[in-house]
Write a protein that holds these residues in place. Structure first.
Motif, mmCIF file in Angstrom:
data_model
loop_
_atom_site.group_PDB
_atom_site.id
_atom_site.type_symbol
_atom_site.label_atom_id
_atom_site.label_comp_id
_atom_site.label_asym_id
_atom_site.label_seq_id
_atom_site.Cartn_x
_atom_site.Cartn_y
_atom_site.Cartn_z
ATOM 1 N N ARG A 51 11.948 13.213 -9.107
ATOM 2 C CA ARG A 51 12.306 12.270 -8.055
ATOM 3 C C ARG A 51 11.090 11.841 -7.247
ATOM 4 N N ARG A 52 10.200 12.783 -7.008
ATOM 5 C CA ARG A 52 8.998 12.430 -6.237
ATOM 6 C C ARG A 52 8.108 11.486 -7.022
ATOM 7 N N SER A 53 8.046 11.663 -8.329
ATOM 8 C CA SER A 53 7.254 10.745 -9.152
ATOM 9 C C SER A 53 7.827 9.337 -9.066
ATOM 10 N N PHE A 54 9.141 9.234 -9.142
ATOM 11 C CA PHE A 54 9.792 7.931 -9.047
ATOM 12 C C PHE A 54 9.562 7.326 -7.670
ATOM 13 N N ALA A 55 9.683 8.143 -6.635
ATOM 14 C CA ALA A 55 9.458 7.654 -5.273
ATOM 15 C C ALA A 55 8.022 7.175 -5.102
ATOM 16 N N ALA A 56 7.073 7.928 -5.651
ATOM 17 C CA ALA A 56 5.670 7.526 -5.554
ATOM 18 C C ALA A 56 5.435 6.209 -6.286
ATOM 19 N N LEU A 57 6.054 6.027 -7.435
ATOM 20 C CA LEU A 57 5.891 4.784 -8.188
ATOM 21 C C LEU A 57 6.519 3.594 -7.451
ATOM 22 N N VAL A 58 7.663 3.822 -6.835
ATOM 23 C CA VAL A 58 8.304 2.748 -6.072
ATOM 24 C C VAL A 58 7.435 2.366 -4.875
ATOM 25 N N LEU A 59 6.943 3.363 -4.154
ATOM 26 C CA LEU A 59 6.066 3.078 -3.009
ATOM 27 C C LEU A 59 4.795 2.370 -3.456
ATOM 28 N N LEU A 60 4.255 2.781 -4.577
ATOM 29 C CA LEU A 60 3.057 2.142 -5.111
ATOM 30 C C LEU A 60 3.337 0.684 -5.470
ATOM 31 N N ALA A 61 4.468 0.431 -6.113
ATOM 32 C CA ALA A 61 4.828 -0.937 -6.493
ATOM 33 C C ALA A 61 5.021 -1.824 -5.265
ATOM 34 N N ALA A 63 -3.343 -17.228 10.190
ATOM 35 C CA ALA A 63 -3.998 -15.918 10.248
ATOM 36 C C ALA A 63 -2.978 -14.790 10.266
ATOM 37 N N GLY A 64 -1.719 -15.101 10.538
ATOM 38 C CA GLY A 64 -0.663 -14.087 10.513
ATOM 39 C C GLY A 64 -0.467 -13.479 9.140
ATOM 40 N N GLY A 65 -0.984 -14.122 8.112
ATOM 41 C CA GLY A 65 -0.891 -13.574 6.761
ATOM 42 C C GLY A 65 -1.632 -12.262 6.620
ATOM 43 N N ALA A 66 -2.553 -11.981 7.536
ATOM 44 C CA ALA A 66 -3.291 -10.720 7.502
ATOM 45 C C ALA A 66 -2.386 -9.530 7.779
ATOM 46 N N VAL A 67 -1.228 -9.784 8.370
ATOM 47 C CA VAL A 67 -0.281 -8.703 8.675
ATOM 48 C C VAL A 67 0.180 -8.006 7.401
ATOM 49 N N TRP A 68 0.225 -8.745 6.282
ATOM 50 C CA TRP A 68 0.679 -8.136 5.031
ATOM 51 C C TRP A 68 -0.219 -6.979 4.616
ATOM 52 N N SER A 69 -1.483 -6.988 5.042
ATOM 53 C CA SER A 69 -2.383 -5.892 4.687
ATOM 54 C C SER A 69 -1.938 -4.579 5.329
ATOM 55 N N VAL A 70 -1.372 -4.652 6.524
ATOM 56 C CA VAL A 70 -0.895 -3.444 7.208
ATOM 57 C C VAL A 70 0.237 -2.804 6.415
ATOM 58 N N PHE A 71 1.183 -3.629 5.972
ATOM 59 C CA PHE A 71 2.291 -3.108 5.178
ATOM 60 C C PHE A 71 1.784 -2.549 3.850
ATOM 61 N N SER A 72 0.852 -3.255 3.228
ATOM 62 C CA SER A 72 0.305 -2.804 1.959
ATOM 63 C C SER A 72 -0.365 -1.443 2.094
ATOM 64 N N LEU A 73 -1.228 -1.309 3.083
ATOM 65 C CA LEU A 73 -1.920 -0.037 3.285
ATOM 66 C C LEU A 73 -0.947 1.085 3.633
ATOM 67 N N GLY A 74 0.076 0.783 4.419
ATOM 68 C CA GLY A 74 1.075 1.792 4.765
ATOM 69 C C GLY A 74 1.819 2.312 3.543
ATOM 70 N N PHE A 75 2.273 1.411 2.693
ATOM 71 C CA PHE A 75 3.000 1.842 1.500
ATOM 72 C C PHE A 75 2.083 2.540 0.502
ATOM 73 N N LEU A 76 0.845 2.077 0.366
ATOM 74 C CA LEU A 76 -0.086 2.753 -0.534
ATOM 75 C C LEU A 76 -0.429 4.155 -0.039
ATOM 76 N N LEU A 77 -0.572 4.310 1.265
ATOM 77 C CA LEU A 77 -0.815 5.628 1.843
ATOM 78 C C LEU A 77 0.385 6.541 1.632
ATOM 79 N N ALA A 78 1.588 6.012 1.826
ATOM 80 C CA ALA A 78 2.799 6.795 1.600
ATOM 81 C C ALA A 78 2.906 7.224 0.142
ATOM 82 N N ALA A 79 2.558 6.337 -0.781
ATOM 83 C CA ALA A 79 2.583 6.680 -2.199
ATOM 84 C C ALA A 79 1.594 7.800 -2.504
ATOM 85 N N ALA A 80 0.419 7.733 -1.908
ATOM 86 C CA ALA A 80 -0.581 8.784 -2.126
ATOM 87 C C ALA A 80 -0.100 10.121 -1.568
#
Length: 75
Positions: free
Chosen positions: A2-12, A49-66
């Protein structure tokens, strides 16, 4: 398992937000900075410039996946 699946979902999800960041801000950052408000792409999309906000979400989910992946490796 389950953790592997969760990590893959967060990574995606993190990669998807990373794509949004690059598509909505990174490739157009010079145009956005020059106009100081918004930039209209050749296909008619209005980017800000509000498009830069997507980087925050990206980094958050990538950190959670790690974190989930590293916890899976421990136990």
């Amino acid at each position: 398992m389950r953790r592997s699946f969760a990590a893959l979902v967060l990574l995606a999800v993190g990669v998807a937000f990373g794509w949004l960041f690059s598509d909505r801000y990174w490739f157009w950052r010079d145009c956005i900075a020059a106009s100081q408000s918004s930039c209209v792409t050749p296909d008619g999309a209005n980017l800000t410039a509000g498009g830069a906000v997507w980087s925050v979400f990206s980094l958050g989910f990538l950190l959670a996946a790690a974190i989930v992946f590293m916890r899976r490796r421990r136990g």
